[in-house]
Design a protein around this motif. Structure first.
Motif, PDB file in Angstrom:
ATOM      1  N   LEU A   8      21.248   5.811  25.129  1.00 38.61           N
ATOM      2  CA  LEU A   8      22.620   5.708  24.644  1.00 38.61           C
ATOM      3  C   LEU A   8      22.677   5.517  23.136  1.00 38.61           C
ATOM      4  O   LEU A   8      23.597   5.996  22.476  1.00 38.61           O
ATOM      5  CB  LEU A   8      23.358   4.563  25.345  1.00 38.61           C
ATOM      6  N   LEU A   9      21.699   4.830  22.580  1.00 41.67           N
ATOM      7  CA  LEU A   9      21.647   4.652  21.132  1.00 41.67           C
ATOM      8  C   LEU A   9      21.221   5.936  20.419  1.00 41.67           C
ATOM      9  O   LEU A   9      21.676   6.216  19.313  1.00 41.67           O
ATOM     10  CB  LEU A   9      20.688   3.519  20.768  1.00 41.67           C
ATOM     11  N   LEU A  10      20.357   6.715  21.036  1.00 38.66           N
ATOM     12  CA  LEU A  10      19.863   7.943  20.419  1.00 38.66           C
ATOM     13  C   LEU A  10      20.788   9.137  20.622  1.00 38.66           C
ATOM     14  O   LEU A  10      20.695  10.123  19.892  1.00 38.66           O
ATOM     15  CB  LEU A  10      18.473   8.286  20.965  1.00 38.66           C
ATOM     16  N   LEU A  11      21.668   9.067  21.589  1.00 32.09           N
ATOM     17  CA  LEU A  11      22.534  10.196  21.907  1.00 32.09           C
ATOM     18  C   LEU A  11      23.377  10.677  20.713  1.00 32.09           C
ATOM     19  O   LEU A  11      23.415  11.882  20.458  1.00 32.09           O
ATOM     20  CB  LEU A  11      23.421   9.862  23.111  1.00 32.09           C
ATOM     21  N   PRO A  12      24.026   9.803  19.950  1.00 30.23           N
ATOM     22  CA  PRO A  12      24.791  10.295  18.794  1.00 30.23           C
ATOM     23  C   PRO A  12      23.916  11.005  17.757  1.00 30.23           C
ATOM     24  O   PRO A  12      24.308  12.032  17.193  1.00 30.23           O
ATOM     25  CB  PRO A  12      25.423   9.035  18.203  1.00 30.23           C
ATOM     26  N   VAL A  13      22.724  10.485  17.526  1.00 28.78           N
ATOM     27  CA  VAL A  13      21.808  11.113  16.564  1.00 28.78           C
ATOM     28  C   VAL A  13      21.386  12.486  17.064  1.00 28.78           C
ATOM     29  O   VAL A  13      21.338  13.462  16.290  1.00 28.78           O
ATOM     30  CB  VAL A  13      20.577  10.209  16.320  1.00 28.78           C
ATOM     31  N   LEU A  14      21.090  12.600  18.338  1.00 24.95           N
ATOM     32  CA  LEU A  14      20.693  13.889  18.907  1.00 24.95           C
ATOM     33  C   LEU A  14      21.833  14.903  18.855  1.00 24.95           C
ATOM     34  O   LEU A  14      21.610  16.083  18.570  1.00 24.95           O
ATOM     35  CB  LEU A  14      20.204  13.709  20.345  1.00 24.95           C
TER      36      LEU A  14
END
Length: 64
Positions: A8-14
């Motif tokens: 969930l933390l990496l999703l915006p970056v991806l």
């Protein structure tokens, strides 16, 4: 539990990375001239993650 939080933390970056990559590839296809060969910018955009598309927009595009 911990892996789902990390995802969930990496999703915006991806999503930002994917959006930048798609936008840069579309622009690369449409623009007639670039600073350097188009194939080189294509490789940089795809392989250098977030920084590749930013480099393309900063120095790869030829301003008319």
């Amino acid at each position: 539990m911990e892996t789902s939080r990390l995802l969930l933390l990496l999703l915006p970056v991806l999503l930002i990375q994917l959006g930048l990559m798609i936008f840069a590839i579309i622009d690369l296809i449409k623009i007639p001239l670039t600073n350097g060969p188009k194939w080189m910018w294509g490789v940089i955009i795809v392989l250098v993650n977030i920084i590749g598309p930013i480099l393309y927009f900063a120095i790869g595009r030829r301003n008319y």
